[in-house]
Motif scaffolding. Structure first.
Motif, short mmCIF file in Angstrom:
data_model
loop_
_atom_site.label_atom_id
_atom_site.label_comp_id
_atom_site.label_asym_id
_atom_site.label_seq_id
_atom_site.Cartn_x
_atom_site.Cartn_y
_atom_site.Cartn_z
N TYR A 147 37.85 49.72 45.96
CA TYR A 147 38.65 50.39 47.00
C TYR A 147 39.15 51.77 46.33
CZ TYR A 147 41.74 47.13 44.51
OH TYR A 147 42.54 46.22 43.75
N TYR A 151 31.64 38.13 46.60
CA TYR A 151 31.46 39.47 46.75
C TYR A 151 32.35 40.27 46.13
CZ TYR A 151 28.99 37.99 51.14
OH TYR A 151 28.03 37.39 52.04
N PHE A 182 43.85 51.83 51.66
CA PHE A 182 42.75 50.85 50.87
C PHE A 182 43.46 50.06 49.82
CE2 PHE A 182 39.33 52.00 53.70
CZ PHE A 182 39.81 53.52 54.05
N ASN A 183 42.93 49.01 49.60
CA ASN A 183 43.58 48.05 48.84
C ASN A 183 42.69 46.73 48.88
OD1 ASN A 183 44.95 46.62 46.66
ND2 ASN A 183 46.60 47.99 47.20
N ALA A 184 42.71 45.66 47.95
CA ALA A 184 42.22 44.59 48.25
C ALA A 184 42.67 43.79 49.48
CB ALA A 184 42.37 43.80 46.95
N PHE A 185 42.02 43.02 49.94
CA PHE A 185 42.29 42.21 51.28
C PHE A 185 42.95 40.75 50.88
CE2 PHE A 185 40.72 45.91 52.90
CZ PHE A 185 39.72 46.10 53.28
N ALA A 198 37.99 44.35 43.66
CA ALA A 198 38.35 43.05 44.03
C ALA A 198 36.96 42.12 43.97
CB ALA A 198 39.03 43.07 45.12
N THR A 250 36.28 51.91 51.34
CA THR A 250 36.09 50.88 50.76
C THR A 250 34.65 50.36 51.08
OG1 THR A 250 36.95 48.32 50.47
CG2 THR A 250 36.96 49.38 52.62
N GLN A 253 34.31 44.27 45.72
CA GLN A 253 34.54 45.28 46.76
C GLN A 253 35.37 46.32 45.83
OE1 GLN A 253 38.40 44.49 48.27
NE2 GLN A 253 38.35 45.83 49.87
N LEU A 259 29.20 41.48 54.00
CA LEU A 259 30.48 41.99 54.69
C LEU A 259 30.39 43.34 54.73
CD1 LEU A 259 32.89 39.89 52.44
CD2 LEU A 259 32.28 39.34 54.75
N GLU A 260 30.63 43.90 55.75
CA GLU A 260 30.75 45.26 56.06
C GLU A 260 32.15 45.52 56.59
OE1 GLU A 260 28.16 48.54 58.90
OE2 GLU A 260 28.19 46.63 59.35
N TRP A 261 32.66 46.66 55.98
CA TRP A 261 34.06 47.08 56.61
C TRP A 261 33.58 47.87 57.63
CZ3 TRP A 261 35.25 52.55 56.44
CH2 TRP A 261 36.64 52.66 56.83
N PHE A 301 31.65 46.88 50.09
CA PHE A 301 31.43 45.50 49.56
C PHE A 301 29.95 45.49 48.88
CE2 PHE A 301 34.86 43.08 50.80
CZ PHE A 301 35.33 43.72 52.19
#
Lengths: 106, 121
Positions: A91, A87, B105-108, A34, A95, A89, B45-47, A97
């Motif tokens: 998955y 960014y 898990f997937n796109a946000f 993404a 996941t 990402q 960004l950090e998950w 970034f």
């Protein structure tokens, strides 16, 4: 862990330019990628999912391509509202970034 | 309108604890996995963590494993993040984010506005 890299880290461009950002994964992630746009002080906004699918409401000047380990986000004609940080990402497994690409004014 | 609203951030000393909340509205909360994502000042960004829609599965980034606990109350449409043993490098804006589809898990596709956590003595 799957590592994500982006290039360039900063891109200077003018309104009307075609812009391309590259994202690479340390191993194949199929099309599980993404792209997000983030402006200062704001939450990220989903642009592209599954590598090439445009999220609802996102202008058609944005497009995504790629599979496996190399992906690109393109903006066909940069608009004033597009100056932001982008960014990627993955998955595919958990996941994570990429480090981001800042698009600023040339 | 689909919306996520975080709360609970603030200033805490190193070693302290904090509990973040994320109130969801406008969608069937229990049908979606939910995440916490953070962003340190001037960084990317950090998950942080994911919990499945039913709450039966949880995942954590290595950086917070054993210190943070994600939970949810589907009757209240609310996601939580209990943060213990906080460190200076946990300082960040914490976002909750909804996956676009599915239980994992997937796109946000939906993000909250974020809540600021500052860890400092």
């Amino acid at each position: 862990d799957i590592q994500m890299t982006q290039s360039p880290s900063t891109l200077s461009a003018s309104v009307g330019d075609r812009v391309t950002i590259t994202c690479r994964a340390s191993q194949s992630i199929s099309s599980w990628l993404a792209w997000y746009q983030q402006k200062p002080g704001k939450a990220p906004k989903l642009l592209i999912y599954k590598a090439s699918n445009l999220q609802s409401g996102v202008p058609s000047r944005f497009s995504g391509s790629g599979s496996g380990t190399e992906f690109t986000l393109s903006i066909s004609s940069l608009q004033p509202d597009d100056f932001a940080t982008y960014y990627c990402q993955q998955y595919y497994r958990y996941t994570g970034f990429g480090p981001g690409t800042k698009v600023d004014v040339k | 309108e689909v919306q996520l609203v975080e709360s609970g951030g603030g200033l805490v000393q190193p070693g302290g604890s904090l509990r973040l909340s994320c109130a969801a509205s406008g969608f069937t909360f229990s049908s979606y996995a939910m995440n916490w994502v953070r962003q340190a000042p001037g960084k990317g960004l950090e998950w942080v963590s994911l919990m499945s829609g039913t709450g039966g599965s949880t995942y954590y980034a290595d950086s917070v494993k054993g210190r943070f606990t994600i939970s949810r109350d589907n009757s209240k449409n609310t996601l939580y993040l209990q943060m213990n043993s906080l460190r200076v490098d946990d300082t960040a804006v914490y976002y909750c984010a909804k996956v676009s589809s599915g239980f994992s898990f997937n796109a946000f596709d939906i993000w909250g506005h974020g809540t600021v956590v500052t860890v400092s003595s």
